[in-house]
Motif scaffolding. Structure first.
Motif, PDB file in Angstrom:
ATOM      1  N   UNK A 179       1.614   9.419  -6.273  1.00 21.68           N
ATOM      2  CA  UNK A 179       2.554  10.647  -5.683  1.00 21.68           C
ATOM      3  C   UNK A 179       3.393  11.273  -6.194  1.00 21.68           C
ATOM      4  N   UNK A 180       4.285  10.511  -6.809  1.00 23.05           N
ATOM      5  CA  UNK A 180       5.454  10.647  -7.489  1.00 23.05           C
ATOM      6  C   UNK A 180       5.237  11.495  -9.030  1.00 23.05           C
ATOM      7  N   UNK A 181       5.956  12.330  -9.674  1.00 24.47           N
ATOM      8  CA  UNK A 181       5.503  12.593 -10.880  1.00 24.47           C
ATOM      9  C   UNK A 181       6.916  12.550 -12.153  1.00 24.47           C
ATOM     10  N   UNK A 182       7.833  11.674 -12.028  1.00 25.34           N
ATOM     11  CA  UNK A 182       8.163  11.560 -12.537  1.00 25.34           C
ATOM     12  C   UNK A 182       9.014   9.856 -12.064  1.00 25.34           C
ATOM     13  N   UNK A 183       8.231   8.428 -12.681  1.00 25.08           N
ATOM     14  CA  UNK A 183       8.763   7.001 -12.123  1.00 25.08           C
ATOM     15  C   UNK A 183       9.661   6.176 -12.947  1.00 25.08           C
ATOM     16  N   UNK A 184      11.156   6.261 -12.132  1.00 29.44           N
ATOM     17  CA  UNK A 184      11.764   5.361 -13.386  1.00 29.44           C
ATOM     18  C   UNK A 184      11.949   3.839 -12.602  1.00 29.44           C
ATOM     19  N   UNK A 185      11.537   3.305 -13.397  1.00 28.32           N
ATOM     20  CA  UNK A 185      11.550   1.554 -12.569  1.00 28.32           C
ATOM     21  C   UNK A 185      12.981   1.246 -13.303  1.00 28.32           C
ATOM     22  N   UNK A 186      13.674   0.446 -12.948  1.00 24.47           N
ATOM     23  CA  UNK A 186      14.540  -0.329 -13.114  1.00 24.47           C
ATOM     24  C   UNK A 186      14.140  -2.234 -12.496  1.00 24.47           C
ATOM     25  N   UNK A 187      14.314  -2.454 -13.825  1.00 18.93           N
ATOM     26  CA  UNK A 187      13.813  -3.611 -13.551  1.00 18.93           C
ATOM     27  C   UNK A 187      15.421  -5.181 -13.688  1.00 18.93           C
ATOM     28  N   UNK A 205       0.717  -1.467  -0.099  1.00 17.09           N
ATOM     29  CA  UNK A 205      -0.263   0.071   0.234  1.00 17.09           C
ATOM     30  C   UNK A 205       0.914   1.281  -0.074  1.00 17.09           C
ATOM     31  N   UNK A 206       2.098   1.237   1.160  1.00 18.15           N
ATOM     32  CA  UNK A 206       2.384   2.127   0.584  1.00 18.15           C
ATOM     33  C   UNK A 206       3.247   2.418  -0.696  1.00 18.15           C
ATOM     34  N   UNK A 207       4.353   1.324  -1.173  1.00 17.67           N
ATOM     35  CA  UNK A 207       4.193   1.151  -1.821  1.00 17.67           C
ATOM     36  C   UNK A 207       3.311   1.940  -3.635  1.00 17.67           C
ATOM     37  N   UNK A 208       2.306   1.679  -3.080  1.00 16.39           N
ATOM     38  CA  UNK A 208       1.403   2.721  -4.830  1.00 16.39           C
ATOM     39  C   UNK A 208       1.250   3.989  -3.961  1.00 16.39           C
ATOM     40  N   UNK A 209       0.752   3.928  -2.840  1.00 20.51           N
ATOM     41  CA  UNK A 209       1.291   5.552  -2.303  1.00 20.51           C
ATOM     42  C   UNK A 209       2.079   6.712  -3.073  1.00 20.51           C
ATOM     43  N   UNK A 210       3.312   5.983  -2.853  1.00 18.54           N
ATOM     44  CA  UNK A 210       4.430   6.496  -3.154  1.00 18.54           C
ATOM     45  C   UNK A 210       4.166   6.719  -4.842  1.00 18.54           C
ATOM     46  N   UNK A 211       3.813   5.689  -5.288  1.00 15.53           N
ATOM     47  CA  UNK A 211       3.743   6.159  -7.033  1.00 15.53           C
ATOM     48  C   UNK A 211       2.610   7.034  -7.520  1.00 15.53           C
TER      49      UNK A 211
END
Ligand code: NAD
Length: 264
Positions: free
Chosen positions: A29-37, A21-27
């Motif tokens: 609220x963020x405006x530029x998300x970069x995922x590193x997979x 839930x906290x992860x989805x909250x941070x996502x």
């Protein structure tokens, strides 16, 4: 963390790991998300990761790049292994993690994804090549190591099975290699530059399914964090970068990101 509650999103999967839930909250609220997979995002697709015990990728000692270049026998062996691995995960489809990250890009919330994977499943989830930085190349085609010409696997495989010979380039007769980065092979400069730009341009850097031990790839989370981005690590096991992360979610990727996933 002390932030305000997350914007609304689909309900969390009941099997999601603690912290989702906290992860989805941070996502949210963020405006530029970069995922590193890393390879962990593809295990739900049926592609084994590298370091989990019993991994078929570990079955043989890797063939270093210089050996591939100088030895015809090494090239034949590399192609034999390549086709064996391809058969293991033929028909793999994007996981919920791939689909969630693709949705973030499509919705304009993420400028792109940096991946260590070679399976092209981010593209299969709907992302254009321009939105995926492949640090370790792409295993779905091949290139001539002398002139860089692209070669398709189907034709190489048919010829390999007929003759047992490693492929050579029709244009320059150079050795043809899977378009992946082997041990000892220089990192692709353009991908390294783009990964650095993305790491410096985000406010949330999201590591998904990587042991974060392969260098220089694992330097990008540190670059992003030092530049002021929040760092989140979503992985089944602890990683060496957990101590500097703002949030560590230890568990399965699919249930954690399922609320963001859309059909591929
Ligand atoms: P890794 O195998 O070192 O680490 C993968 C991590 O993901 C592990 O810590 C594992 O516990 C975790 N994991 C696996 N399944 C998970 C799941 N469903 N949910 C949460 N966590 C999960 O992989 P890496 O860090 O990417 O480094 C391995 C190297 O091998 C990379 O350079 C990559 O190029 C290559 N590789 C790629 C693929 C691929 O393209 N799919 C597969 C194997 C190896």
């Amino acid at each position: 963390m002390t932030d305000s509650p997350a914007p609304s999103h689909a309900p969390t999967d009941p099997t999601a790991p603690e912290g989702s839930d906290e992860l989805l909250g941070l996502i949210g609220r963020a405006s530029r998300i970069v995922a590193f997979t890393g390879a962990g995002i593809s295990t739900e697709s049926g592609v084994p990761d590298f370091r989990t015990p019993g991994s078929p990728w570990m079955a043989n000692k890797p063939i270093p790049y210089d050996e591939f270049v100088r030895s015809e026998g090494a090239r034949r062996e590399a192609w034999r292994r390549k086709f064996t691995m391809d058969d293991l995960y033929r028909g793999a489809r994007p996981s919920r993690g791939h689909r969630a990250l693709a949705a973030l890009v499509r919705e304009g919330r993420s400028p792109g994804i940096v991946t260590q994977n070679i399976d092209a499943l981010h593209q299969a989830a709907g992302l254009p090549d321009e939105a995926v930085v492949e640090l370790h190349g792409n295993g779905t085609y091949a290139v001539c190591i002398a002139c860089d010409r692209r070669h398709e696997l189907a034709a190489i495989r048919a010829a390999f099975e007929a003759t047992g010979e490693a492929p050579r380039c029709e244009s320059c007769d150079g050795p043809v290699k899977s378009a992946t980065v082997s041990f000892g092979q220089p990192m692709p400069p353009d991908a390294m530059r783009r990964a650095r730009d993305l790491s410096l341009a985000c406010d949330l850097f999201l590591c998904v399914g990587s042991s974060l031990v392969v260098q220089p790839a694992a330097s990008f989370p540190v670059i992003a964090k030092r530049n002021g981005a929040r760092l989140v690590i979503l992985n089944r096991e602890p990683t060496g970068l957990d101590p500097i992360a703002d949030l560590v979610v230890q568990g399965e990727i699919g249930p954690a990101l399922a609320p963001l996933a859309r059909p591929a």
